[in-house]
Design a protein around this motif. Structure first.
Motif, PDB file in Angstrom:
ATOM      1  N   PHE A  29       0.684  -1.216  -0.004  1.00 16.42           N
ATOM      2  CA  PHE A  29       0.074  -0.164  -0.049  1.00 16.42           C
ATOM      3  C   PHE A  29       0.998   1.325   0.102  1.00 16.42           C
ATOM      4  CE2 PHE A  29      -2.750   3.004   2.331  1.00 16.42           C
ATOM      5  CZ  PHE A  29      -3.598   3.077   1.105  1.00 16.42           C
ATOM      6  N   SER A  30       2.079   1.299   0.774  1.00 20.38           N
ATOM      7  CA  SER A  30       2.646   2.381   0.968  1.00 20.38           C
ATOM      8  C   SER A  30       3.537   2.656  -0.705  1.00 20.38           C
ATOM      9  CB  SER A  30       4.180   2.055   1.630  1.00 20.38           C
ATOM     10  OG  SER A  30       4.812   3.347   1.819  1.00 20.38           O
ATOM     11  N   ALA A  31       3.808   1.454  -1.714  1.00 20.08           N
ATOM     12  CA  ALA A  31       4.203   1.809  -2.584  1.00 20.08           C
ATOM     13  C   ALA A  31       3.124   2.196  -3.579  1.00 20.08           C
ATOM     14  CB  ALA A  31       4.805   0.648  -3.353  1.00 20.08           C
ATOM     15  N   ASP A  32       1.947   1.673  -3.360  1.00 22.10           N
ATOM     16  CA  ASP A  32       0.717   2.161  -4.455  1.00 22.10           C
ATOM     17  C   ASP A  32       0.439   3.484  -3.869  1.00 22.10           C
ATOM     18  OD1 ASP A  32       0.481  -0.470  -5.429  1.00 22.10           O
ATOM     19  OD2 ASP A  32      -0.916  -1.029  -4.053  1.00 22.10           O
ATOM     20  N   ILE A  33       0.366   3.954  -2.622  1.00 18.03           N
ATOM     21  CA  ILE A  33       0.451   5.479  -2.342  1.00 18.03           C
ATOM     22  C   ILE A  33       1.278   6.393  -3.148  1.00 18.03           C
ATOM     23  CG2 ILE A  33       0.522   7.056  -0.699  1.00 18.03           C
ATOM     24  CD1 ILE A  33      -1.201   5.428   1.308  1.00 18.03           C
ATOM     25  N   ASP A  34       2.630   6.081  -3.054  1.00 17.84           N
ATOM     26  CA  ASP A  34       3.430   6.871  -3.967  1.00 17.84           C
ATOM     27  C   ASP A  34       3.193   6.844  -5.093  1.00 17.84           C
ATOM     28  OD1 ASP A  34       4.968   7.250  -1.245  1.00 17.84           O
ATOM     29  OD2 ASP A  34       6.489   5.348  -1.707  1.00 17.84           O
ATOM     30  N   TRP A  35       2.961   5.915  -5.803  1.00 20.83           N
ATOM     31  CA  TRP A  35       2.635   5.856  -7.302  1.00 20.83           C
ATOM     32  C   TRP A  35       1.281   6.686  -7.613  1.00 20.83           C
ATOM     33  CZ3 TRP A  35      -2.043   4.381  -9.458  1.00 20.83           C
ATOM     34  CH2 TRP A  35      -2.109   4.490 -10.914  1.00 20.83           C
ATOM     35  N   GLN A  38       2.241  10.338  -7.509  1.00 19.90           N
ATOM     36  CA  GLN A  38       3.059  10.828  -8.422  1.00 19.90           C
ATOM     37  C   GLN A  38       2.335  11.133  -9.751  1.00 19.90           C
ATOM     38  OE1 GLN A  38       6.186   7.739  -9.003  1.00 19.90           O
ATOM     39  NE2 GLN A  38       7.189   8.178  -7.139  1.00 19.90           N
ATOM     40  N   ASN A  39       1.256  10.493  -9.794  1.00 23.23           N
ATOM     41  CA  ASN A  39       0.206  10.530 -10.901  1.00 23.23           C
ATOM     42  C   ASN A  39      -0.938  11.598 -10.499  1.00 23.23           C
ATOM     43  OD1 ASN A  39       0.740   8.673 -13.016  1.00 23.23           O
ATOM     44  ND2 ASN A  39       1.143   7.401 -11.252  1.00 23.23           N
ATOM     45  N   GLY A  40      -0.729  12.293  -9.203  1.00 21.55           N
ATOM     46  CA  GLY A  40      -1.636  13.588  -9.017  1.00 21.55           C
ATOM     47  C   GLY A  40      -2.657  13.284  -7.914  1.00 21.55           C
ATOM     48  N   LEU A  41      -3.022  11.869  -7.422  1.00 21.87           N
ATOM     49  CA  LEU A  41      -3.956  11.816  -6.453  1.00 21.87           C
ATOM     50  C   LEU A  41      -3.519  12.153  -5.108  1.00 21.87           C
ATOM     51  CD1 LEU A  41      -6.636  10.502  -6.371  1.00 21.87           C
ATOM     52  CD2 LEU A  41      -5.566   8.147  -5.662  1.00 21.87           C
ATOM     53  N   ALA A  90      -6.190  -1.475  -3.651  1.00 22.70           N
ATOM     54  CA  ALA A  90      -5.228  -1.799  -4.516  1.00 22.70           C
ATOM     55  C   ALA A  90      -4.975  -0.622  -5.534  1.00 22.70           C
ATOM     56  CB  ALA A  90      -5.743  -3.014  -5.284  1.00 22.70           C
ATOM     57  N   ARG A  91      -3.756  -1.011  -6.149  1.00 21.45           N
ATOM     58  CA  ARG A  91      -3.259   0.195  -7.222  1.00 21.45           C
ATOM     59  C   ARG A  91      -4.309   0.425  -8.184  1.00 21.45           C
ATOM     60  NH1 ARG A  91       2.725   1.051  -9.203  1.00 21.45           N
ATOM     61  NH2 ARG A  91       2.928   0.580  -7.162  1.00 21.45           N
ATOM     62  N   ASP A  92      -5.115  -0.773  -8.629  1.00 19.44           N
ATOM     63  CA  ASP A  92      -6.319  -0.405  -9.708  1.00 19.44           C
ATOM     64  C   ASP A  92      -7.190   0.356  -9.026  1.00 19.44           C
ATOM     65  OD1 ASP A  92      -4.950  -2.183 -11.390  1.00 19.44           O
ATOM     66  OD2 ASP A  92      -6.203  -4.179 -11.052  1.00 19.44           O
ATOM     67  N   ASP A  93      -7.775   0.288  -7.888  1.00 19.01           N
ATOM     68  CA  ASP A  93      -8.690   1.086  -7.124  1.00 19.01           C
ATOM     69  C   ASP A  93      -8.204   2.630  -7.219  1.00 19.01           C
ATOM     70  OD1 ASP A  93     -10.488  -1.004  -6.357  1.00 19.01           O
ATOM     71  OD2 ASP A  93      -8.833  -1.315  -4.924  1.00 19.01           O
ATOM     72  N   LEU A  94      -7.093   2.642  -6.904  1.00 18.88           N
ATOM     73  CA  LEU A  94      -6.336   4.015  -6.811  1.00 18.88           C
ATOM     74  C   LEU A  94      -6.323   4.765  -8.128  1.00 18.88           C
ATOM     75  CD1 LEU A  94      -3.279   3.491  -4.421  1.00 18.88           C
ATOM     76  CD2 LEU A  94      -5.367   4.554  -3.738  1.00 18.88           C
ATOM     77  N   SER A 102      -6.757   5.225 -18.620  1.00 16.66           N
ATOM     78  CA  SER A 102      -5.548   4.762 -19.338  1.00 16.66           C
ATOM     79  C   SER A 102      -4.450   4.171 -18.355  1.00 16.66           C
ATOM     80  CB  SER A 102      -5.017   5.745 -19.985  1.00 16.66           C
ATOM     81  OG  SER A 102      -4.671   6.840 -19.321  1.00 16.66           O
ATOM     82  N   LEU A 103      -4.320   4.967 -17.325  1.00 14.05           N
ATOM     83  CA  LEU A 103      -3.540   4.226 -16.055  1.00 14.05           C
ATOM     84  C   LEU A 103      -3.753   3.228 -15.439  1.00 14.05           C
ATOM     85  CD1 LEU A 103      -2.599   7.703 -14.200  1.00 14.05           C
ATOM     86  CD2 LEU A 103      -1.195   6.379 -15.651  1.00 14.05           C
ATOM     87  N   ALA A 104      -5.227   2.933 -15.128  1.00 10.00           N
ATOM     88  CA  ALA A 104      -5.860   1.630 -14.757  1.00 10.00           C
ATOM     89  C   ALA A 104      -5.557   0.593 -15.720  1.00 10.00           C
ATOM     90  CB  ALA A 104      -7.198   1.700 -14.158  1.00 10.00           C
ATOM     91  N   SER A 105      -6.047   0.750 -16.701  1.00  7.25           N
ATOM     92  CA  SER A 105      -5.640  -0.389 -17.985  1.00  7.25           C
ATOM     93  C   SER A 105      -4.267  -0.791 -18.233  1.00  7.25           C
ATOM     94  CB  SER A 105      -6.550  -0.151 -19.250  1.00  7.25           C
ATOM     95  OG  SER A 105      -5.845   0.934 -19.775  1.00  7.25           O
ATOM     96  N   THR A 106      -3.478   0.379 -18.297  1.00  7.78           N
ATOM     97  CA  THR A 106      -1.888   0.058 -18.501  1.00  7.78           C
ATOM     98  C   THR A 106      -1.297  -0.858 -17.310  1.00  7.78           C
ATOM     99  OG1 THR A 106      -1.696   2.136 -19.774  1.00  7.78           O
ATOM    100  CG2 THR A 106       0.273   1.099 -18.995  1.00  7.78           C
ATOM    101  N   ASP A 107      -1.492  -0.410 -16.002  1.00 11.01           N
ATOM    102  CA  ASP A 107      -1.091  -1.306 -15.193  1.00 11.01           C
ATOM    103  C   ASP A 107      -1.627  -2.553 -14.953  1.00 11.01           C
ATOM    104  OD1 ASP A 107       0.532   1.011 -14.157  1.00 11.01           O
ATOM    105  OD2 ASP A 107      -1.061   1.479 -12.679  1.00 11.01           O
ATOM    106  N   THR A 108      -2.897  -2.798 -15.300  1.00 10.15           N
ATOM    107  CA  THR A 108      -3.648  -3.985 -15.380  1.00 10.15           C
ATOM    108  C   THR A 108      -3.004  -4.983 -16.424  1.00 10.15           C
ATOM    109  OG1 THR A 108      -5.399  -3.102 -14.420  1.00 10.15           O
ATOM    110  CG2 THR A 108      -5.581  -5.282 -15.524  1.00 10.15           C
TER     111      THR A 108
END
Length: 126
Positions: A29-35, A38-41, A90-94, A102-108
């Motif tokens: 979760f810490s890594a996902d929050i950093d990501w 960085q993407n503006g959330l 999860a990162r997909d939720d974020l 596009s970020l969600a589909s690219t990561d998935t």
């Protein structure tokens, strides 16, 4: 942009990624929050051990804790509404909350290729 608030259980530090026995869910979760940041959330976190008044002053969190106890933690609110209880998003939720599909589909897609070991269609990776 959506307002994201995460109400963590009592952790030894602000991220929970400290000490000798670190929960892997907190590391992820810490890594996902950093990501996501960085993407503006914008994500605001509250630690029960360090900020108990934030829990007491939020009606949704206070009510959920009264009904379910600390097993409901962590609690994630999106625009003031409970989105997750008892687990971290999860990162997909974020990515979905970034309002950037596009970020969600690219990561998935990247993650499914990495998991399966499959080659990318139309590429020379095989």
């Amino acid at each position: 942009m959506k307002k994201i608030q995460v109400f963590d259980p009592a952790l030894c530090c602000s991220s929970g990624v400290c000490g000798t026995d670190v929960d892997q869910a907190l590391v992820n979760f810490s890594a996902d929050i950093d990501w996501a940041r960085q993407n503006g959330l914008s994500i605001e976190r509250f630690n029960l051990a360090q900020q108990p008044m934030a829990f007491a002053e939020n009606a949704a969190v206070k009510g959920l804790l009264a009904r379910s106890g600390e097993s409901a933690l962590p609690i994630t609110l999106v625009d003031g509404e409970v989105a997750f209880a008892g687990r971290y998003p999860a990162r997909d939720d974020l990515a979905r909350w970034l309002d950037t599909p596009s970020l969600a589909s690219t990561d998935t897609e990247a993650s499914s290729v990495a998991k399966t070991g499959a080659c990318c269609p139309g590429s020379a990776c095989c």
